[in-house]
Write an enzyme that holds these catalytic residues in place. Structure first.
Site, mmCIF file in Angstrom:
data_model
loop_
_atom_site.group_PDB
_atom_site.id
_atom_site.type_symbol
_atom_site.label_atom_id
_atom_site.label_comp_id
_atom_site.label_asym_id
_atom_site.label_seq_id
_atom_site.Cartn_x
_atom_site.Cartn_y
_atom_site.Cartn_z
ATOM 1 N N ASP A 1 39.826 44.403 45.406
ATOM 2 C CA ASP A 1 40.881 45.279 46.071
ATOM 3 C C ASP A 1 40.205 46.113 47.095
ATOM 4 O O ASP A 1 39.259 45.836 47.724
ATOM 5 C CB ASP A 1 41.478 46.055 44.607
ATOM 6 N N HIS B 1 44.752 51.918 45.362
ATOM 7 C CA HIS B 1 45.349 50.818 44.759
ATOM 8 C C HIS B 1 44.318 50.133 43.556
ATOM 9 O O HIS B 1 44.576 50.061 42.367
ATOM 10 C CB HIS B 1 45.783 49.781 45.668
ATOM 11 N N SER C 1 51.764 44.152 41.303
ATOM 12 C CA SER C 1 50.241 44.802 41.164
ATOM 13 C C SER C 1 49.819 45.432 39.862
ATOM 14 O O SER C 1 48.680 45.180 39.579
ATOM 15 C CB SER C 1 50.062 45.818 42.355
#
Length: 848
Positions: free
Chosen positions: A200, A238, A410
């Protein structure tokens, strides 16, 4: 030129990093990936090529990067093309391997080559489509569930402040809508000994929620080429949030992860543009110590993009499932995508439609399908995420910072990754395919009355919206304890099947068939079906108009492709591979059909060129099953199988693309050439055979020895698409042909009857007046009446043409006598349909 021998930079890590011995100056140099025979030294190849060796590519054994100054690249490109031709000739020879091993030419030791494109930003995090701050809601908790939570927290020693908000772990408002994980924790199953790499934008290893479980040996920053994947940009949050879902520690920081005693690694690669070398290294990084790769990203979810990993990345993923975890295989988990509101579908994403990926969609806390979550035939399961006014509550960047607004697919992917970590903690020997089996076997169907579910021959249910259902972590881990490990993977590839037919617009589609026999399965060593892929080529002037269905011998339908309103690309599908898990466990013996449609009637058009059916599953004899070769740029470079082809064209023009004759290479076919308009009359094409065929049970469906067949379907499928007659078929189905000829007969009968009627009228007038046989009507007085009705005639000037219909109603016009109105055949049919309580609206609607 200074030659640097092959050196791997280890820095005490789990494996060799992509060796950046020199900064990749892509503004001045071109880079190439070469796969070398293990008997040759990369430095020797560099010397022969006059190139600079840049190092090994991650964990890809034998794969190295070389570079040259831009001004020397043209000659190098020519050399690599010559080498590809030489390898192609070797593959076709029976002694190809032996000739390579005995050759003294070092260039024969280059097994594969690929030019690396410059770094680019093509991957995006799968964030929720709309970011809305979480608001506290008045939720009535179930008293029994509240008591259970209190007891569980006490027994497990959970004091994390936001655990009560982590409904995805224990839902006290909508009981049952959670991962069903707390029972495993009470058994002591918390993920110990398993490591998950979150690929990520970084991982905050200083977060108190993640620090206890941070795994530095499995971590690397590929954007900065540093060992720590620390978030550096303002929006590098994230990866930390996804990591908290999996392995947030049990403490007083925020909440807990699904596998809160497992290890969590960070692989940072989304914060800057990267090239395929770095991405290939990232997706395989530390694959002997990292067990799971959680990937909540992919190509942009805009309903117009169609993108797949490059050949080098596909090689890396294949290498991961074949050699990762000591040969048991790395487990890749991908978020399905958030583009559903834009009409996107996860089969247009080459990461989520890979057979090596566990593709995870979303379900919200009330069991509803979120509007963002994409559907496709490659989706295996769903896991919880945002929707119904709530989100996933997890860790954020900062020492003790929490986040209450995480969502999108996600968030679904990491929850599935955490569940896999728990399963591997009790059965480390599970292979990557065992993990997929466990999810298929234990997933729980939801919203079963929404019309999306198909009952499979195995008794399981599958939905393109939900996959096999939601993840049930407790049941999956319990099954893992006693699960019989599957045998190695086997596969069966059909020949390339020529179609070369125009795709009709409207309700009909272009169909091609291929039959799988039991002997083929035995020859391929294939016992049990798992994944089905279809690789195909379609030319089209607007890609979004195309849709594709795959029908199995048992009648199960996979919607491989759907039309997309926003996809205006003037191209079709070029060697694109779609994937389906809908046929898992089904017998593959029998006829498989693929149907290509263009339902939008407009100025855009297309041609279905060819396709190939690929079956993947468990081997019959695991001892003799070899590993599948790594993907190759020319893996489909082989002759077409001659097939008996039957076509019943439902378009007004024949094929616009010429079929190359006696071609031994499917890449000679035209791909994505814009179809040119033609002005030919509709014709019927009789079935033709290019090769003697074996006897088949149904003589009306000619097939060759491989079972290949193509034809165009009609809405009503019959054994024969032709009326047995010398009359033309108009390129239509039998039912449509019958309707055409019946309509023509009715029209002819009507006009004959109309002619007889007028002839009788003229005869009647001749008996009453001598002037009625004139073609021009005489002027008459206003009070003069018509001879039949007694009504006054309309005055006309002399010389006007006689108007046979003047002054007459429709009823009078079609009456056989003065009392009863005339009814033609169609009206009689409609009248009968009305009398018996049914309706009939014309030949395209069957009367029940």
């Amino acid at each position: 030129m200074h030659i640097v021998s092959g050196i791997a930079v280890t820095l005490g890590l789990a494996g060799a990093v992509s060796a950046n011995l020199h900064p990749r100056s892509q503004e001045t140099r071109d880079f190439f990936a070469l796969h070398l025979d293990d008997t040759v030294d990369p430095s020797h190849i560099a010397q022969v090529l006059g190139a600079r060796h840049e190092g090994q590519i991650g964990q890809l054994d034998g794969h190295h990067t070389f570079s040259l100054p831009r001004e020397e690249t043209a000659q190098f490109d020519t050399l690599l093309n010559d080498l590809r031709t030489r390898r192609k000739l070797r593959r076709r020879s029976n002694d190809g391997i032996a000739s390579r091993e005995t050759s003294d030419d070092p260039l024969d030791k280059i097994l594969w080559s690929h030019k690396i494109a410059p770094a680019r930003q093509r991957l995006q995090k799968r964030l929720p489509p709309v970011s809305v701050p979480y608001k506290s809601l008045d939720k009535r908790e179930n008293a029994q569930m509240v008591a259970f939570r209190k007891n569980a927290m006490s027994s497990l020693g959970i004091t994390d402040p936001i655990f009560k908000d982590q409904w995805h772990l224990l839902n006290t408002v909508q009981p049952g809508h959670d991962l069903n994980v707390t029972g495993l924790w009470l058994e002591g199953i918390t993920g110990k000994g398993v490591a998950t790499a979150v690929v990520d934008d970084g991982l905050d290893m200083d977060s108190n929620d993640l620090k206890p479980n941070y795994f530095p040996e499995g971590s690397w920053d590929f954007n900065e080429n540093l060992p720590d994947p620390r978030p550096l940009l303002f929006d590098d949050k994230h990866g930390t949030r996804c990591s908290g879902e999996i392995a947030a520690a049990k403490n007083d920081a925020c909440g807990v992860g699904v596998a809160y005693d497992s290890k969590i690694a960070g692989v940072r690669m989304l914060s800057k543009p990267i090239d395929d070398v770095d991405e290939a290294a990232a997706i395989n990084f530390g694959n002997q110590k990292n067990d799971i790769y959680s990937c909540s990203w992919g190509p942009i979810d805009d309903g117009a993009t169609m993108d797949a990993p490059g050949i080098l990345i596909r090689r890396s993923i294949t290498n991961g499932v074949q050699k990762g975890r000591g040969g048991k295989g790395s487990v890749f988990v991908f978020a399905a995508g958030n583009g559903a509101a834009s009409g996107d579908n996860c089969n247009f994403d080459g990461y989520t439609n890979s057979i090596y990926s566990i593709t995870v969609g979303a379900i919200d806390r009330e069991g509803k399908h979120p509007t963002y979550s994409e559907s496709c035939s490659a989706q295996l399961v769903v896991a919880y995420s945002s929707g119904s006014n709530d989100y996933i509550h997890t860790t954020d960047v900062g020492a003790n910072k929490c986040f209450s607004g995480h969502g999108g697919t996600s968030a679904s992917g990491p929850l599935a990754s955490g569940s896999v970590a728990l399963a591997l903690s009790v059965r480390p020997e599970l292979t990557w395919r065992d993990v997929q089996y466990l999810m298929v076997e234990t997933a729980v169907p939801v919203s079963e009355d929404d019309g999306s579910w198909q009952i499979l021959p195995s008794g399981r249910k599958f939905s393109h919206d939900w996959g096999f259902g939601k993840v049930d972590t407790y049941t999956m881990v319990q099954l893992a304890k006693t699960w019989d490990l599957v045998k190695p993977q086997a596969w069966l590839n059909s020949p390339w099947l020529r179609v070369h037919q125009d795709i009709p617009q409207g309700d009909q589609g272009l169909l091609s068939r291929y039959t799988i026999t039991a002997d083929q399965l035995k020859s391929a060593n294939l016992a049990r079906l798992e994944h089905v892929t279809v690789t195909m080529n379609v030319n089209h002037t607007r890609r979004g108009d195309i849709s594709v269905e795959l029908r199995s011998p048992a009648g199960i339908v996979s919607y491989l492709s759907v039309s997309r309103l926003k996809d205006d690309v003037a191209a079709g599908y070029e060697d694109w591979t779609f994937m389906s898990v809908a046929h898992w466990g089904e017998s593959p013996v029998g006829e498989w059909s693929i149907i290509v449609k263009d339902s939008n009637v407009n100025e855009f058009s297309g041609v279905f060129i060819d396709w190939r059916l690929n079956l993947w599953g468990e081997a019959i004899d695991g001892a003799k099953q070899k590993l599948h070769p790594l993907p190759d740029d020319h893996e489909d470079d082989h002759p077409y199988e001659d097939a008996a082809v039957a076509t019943t064209s439902i378009t007004s023009a024949p094929t616009k693309t010429q079929v190359p004759t006696n071609s031994d290479d499917h890449h000679t076919r035209p791909v994505n050439a814009k179809p040119q308009p033609t002005a030919t009359k509709p014709t019927a094409t009789k079935p033709t055979a290019t090769k003697p065929t074996e006897p088949v049970e149904d003589e009306k469906k000619p097939t060759n020895t491989t079972g290949g067949e193509t034809e165009t379907p009609s809405p009503s499928s019959t054994d024969s698409d032709y009326i047995s007659s010398f009359l033309p078929t108009f390129g239509a189905s039998k039912r449509t042909q019958i309707w055409i000829y019946s309509s023509l007969a009715m029209i002819i009968t009507f006009f004959i009857g109309l002619g007889v009627y007028f002839q009788l009228q003229r005869m009647k007038r001749r008996r009453t007046t001598p002037h009625d046989d004139y073609e021009f009507e005489m002027i008459e007085d206003e009070d003069e009446t018509q001879p039949m009705t007694g009504a006054p005639r309309t005055q006309r000037r002399g010389g006007e043409l006689y108007n046979a219909f003047a002054g007459e109603s429709d009823e009078e016009m079609f009456s056989e006598d003065d009392d009863e109105p005339y009814r033609d055949g169609l009206a009689n049919t409609q009248e009968k349909g009305t009398e018996d309580g049914t309706s009939y609206s014309g030949p395209h609607q069957e009367k029940p």
